[in-house]
Design a protein around this motif. Structure first.
Motif, PDB file in Angstrom:
ATOM      1  N   THR A  75       2.958   8.123  -6.473  1.00 34.92           N
ATOM      2  CA  THR A  75       2.268   8.639  -5.255  1.00 34.92           C
ATOM      3  C   THR A  75       2.070   8.410  -5.058  1.00 34.92           C
ATOM      4  N   SER A  76       2.847   6.551  -4.405  1.00 35.45           N
ATOM      5  CA  SER A  76       3.060   6.248  -3.097  1.00 35.45           C
ATOM      6  C   SER A  76       3.611   4.696  -2.754  1.00 35.45           C
ATOM      7  N   PHE A  77       4.263   4.746  -2.654  1.00 33.39           N
ATOM      8  CA  PHE A  77       5.318   3.438  -1.892  1.00 33.39           C
ATOM      9  C   PHE A  77       3.464   2.592  -1.289  1.00 33.39           C
ATOM     10  N   ILE A  78       3.735   0.597  -1.484  1.00 27.26           N
ATOM     11  CA  ILE A  78       2.839   0.440  -1.407  1.00 27.26           C
ATOM     12  C   ILE A  78       3.536  -1.337  -0.182  1.00 27.26           C
ATOM     13  N   VAL A  79       3.557  -1.882   0.450  1.00 26.32           N
ATOM     14  CA  VAL A  79       3.697  -2.374   1.450  1.00 26.32           C
ATOM     15  C   VAL A  79       2.972  -3.301   2.361  1.00 26.32           C
ATOM     16  N   LYS A  80       3.312  -5.033   2.672  1.00 27.49           N
ATOM     17  CA  LYS A  80       1.870  -5.786   2.745  1.00 27.49           C
ATOM     18  C   LYS A  80       1.986  -5.201   4.353  1.00 27.49           C
ATOM     19  N   ASP A  81       3.214  -4.314   4.997  1.00 27.99           N
ATOM     20  CA  ASP A  81       2.821  -4.476   6.366  1.00 27.99           C
ATOM     21  C   ASP A  81       3.719  -3.072   6.177  1.00 27.99           C
ATOM     22  N   THR A  82       3.351  -1.570   7.052  1.00 33.16           N
ATOM     23  CA  THR A  82       3.868  -1.176   7.207  1.00 33.16           C
ATOM     24  C   THR A  82       4.876  -0.997   8.116  1.00 33.16           C
ATOM     25  N   LYS A  83       5.121  -2.292   9.370  1.00 32.30           N
ATOM     26  CA  LYS A  83       6.005  -2.540  10.634  1.00 32.30           C
ATOM     27  C   LYS A  83       7.161  -2.805   9.924  1.00 32.30           C
ATOM     28  N   ASP A  84       8.376  -1.636  10.811  1.00 35.05           N
ATOM     29  CA  ASP A  84       9.458  -1.301  10.488  1.00 35.05           C
ATOM     30  C   ASP A  84       9.947  -0.523   8.903  1.00 35.05           C
ATOM     31  N   ASN A  85       8.686  -0.439   8.577  1.00 34.01           N
ATOM     32  CA  ASN A  85       8.797  -0.013   7.404  1.00 34.01           C
ATOM     33  C   ASN A  85       8.620   2.031   7.644  1.00 34.01           C
ATOM     34  N   PRO A  86       9.610   3.292   7.308  1.00 33.48           N
ATOM     35  CA  PRO A  86       9.207   4.451   7.105  1.00 33.48           C
ATOM     36  C   PRO A  86       7.703   4.851   6.637  1.00 33.48           C
ATOM     37  N   LEU A  87       7.269   6.038   7.500  1.00 37.74           N
ATOM     38  CA  LEU A  87       6.917   6.928   7.150  1.00 37.74           C
ATOM     39  C   LEU A  87       6.454   7.134   5.816  1.00 37.74           C
ATOM     40  N   ASP A  88       7.450   7.573   5.386  1.00 40.13           N
ATOM     41  CA  ASP A  88       7.531   8.373   3.629  1.00 40.13           C
ATOM     42  C   ASP A  88       9.533   7.647   3.287  1.00 40.13           C
ATOM     43  N   ILE A  89       8.865   7.891   1.889  1.00 42.13           N
ATOM     44  CA  ILE A  89      10.579   8.046   1.650  1.00 42.13           C
ATOM     45  C   ILE A  89      10.154   9.592   0.443  1.00 42.13           C
TER      46      ILE A  89
END
Length: 317
Positions: A19-33
């Motif tokens: 249902t989702s990918f969880i990261v510690k910080d969304t900076k430098d990460n894509p909005l979706d995969i």
């Protein structure tokens, strides 16, 4: 690693929904995969009770677990790069998908020995037997119709993987057979209908898997009536004719044999057999093609259960 884990779990043999990918910080990460949203821990509060797989290198696992616990997450499984769990997930995924030049993966253990798995079918309605011999090492209890029940007393259930568990009221133990066909990889595979067991010793099993025997069946049932006539005593004979029609249209090379059997006086009963893997695969393809044909053409029957509740059944052959 998270992307790779997602790929494995979303495909055969797992078919899990992420249902989702969880990261510690969304900076430098894509909005979706691949269309699945990427969110940070605060934004994932609504997911606190869902199962979370922590896909990280071993050295980052502890900090990730601490952060998730502090945020209130309680249901998670670490899947580090070098863990046995990650190895198992990769192995079972790779065994379902051709590698280079169509080569499929197999384990050393599978290559060194032949295996036999006889699935003993159970249901949630099973009552305790007065005499119940101990299980053999080759016997595997399986719950049929598990998708229709909230009670799951058996580890192996027919609602996992590729399955038709919800059709159990129409297909009975054949929902377990479908699960076996799609999810088991043993060299020899067997089915034991509800409450029935093969009388086989461990020594006989050892000889069987090293033999050239194709199929083991039960002692045949002999009827004074024909097989067709016997079926008609307890079922709608029109359904039998639809089954024959299905054989004629889908597998016409079996029509003469089907007629010979229906005019005969004996058959191998109880839906119990042990067969080589290749034979089981061919048989199940043949069987479920015909049953699908029947299901689309046979009307549902209304029956009354012991407690007076009405239920709908299909008289499949």
């Amino acid at each position: 690693m998270g992307k790779t884990l997602y790929k494995c779990l979303s495909e055969a043999p797992y078919h899990k929904k992420v249902t989702s990918f969880i990261v510690k910080d969304t900076k430098d990460n894509p909005l979706d995969i691949e269309g699945i949203p990427v969110v940070d821990i605060p934004a994932a509060k609504a997911l606190k009770e869902e199962l979370l797989l922590i896909a990280l290198h071993e050295k980052y696992i502890k900090n990730a677990v601490d952060d998730l616990k502090a945020a209130g997450f309680i249901n998670f499984i670490p899947v580090s790069f070098d863990s046995d769990l990650w190895e198992d997930i990769r192995y079972w995924w790779a065994s379902e998908h051709p590698m280079t030049e169509g080569i499929r993966l197999t384990s050393l253990d599978e290559s060194l020995r032949k295996t036999l798995s006889v699935y003993v079918v159970h249901s949630e309605a099973d009552q305790e037997l007065i005499e119940n011999p101990p299980e053999h090492s080759f016997e595997i209890p399986i719950q049929a119709g598990a998708a229709l029940s909230e009670h799951h007393p058996f580890l192996i259930r027919d609602d996992r993987g590729d399955n038709i568990s919800k059709k159990n009221k129409q297909y009975c133990e054949l929902t377990a057979l479908y699960y076996i066909w799609k999810n088991d990889r043993s060299d020899y595979v067997g089915l034991s209908h509800y409450r029935r067991r093969f009388q086989l010793s461990e020594i006989e099993v050892g000889k069987l898997v090293m033999s050239d025997i194709d199929v083991v069946v039960t002692v045949p049932i002999f009827n004074l009536n024909t097989v067709r006539g016997q079926y008609g005593l307890d079922h709608d004979i029109c359904d039998w004719d639809i089954m024959l029609e299905g054989i004629e249209r889908l597998y016409p090379e079996y029509s003469v044999t089907a007629d010979k059997i229906q005019q005969g006086n004996f058959y191998y009963a109880y839906n119990m057999f042990i067969a080589k893997r290749e034979i089981l695969n061919n048989y199940c393809k043949w069987l479920f093609d015909i049953l699908d044909y029947c299901e689309k053409r046979i009307l549902k029957k209304m029956m009354y259960t012991k407690n007076g509740m009405r239920d709908f059944w299909l008289n499949v052959c």
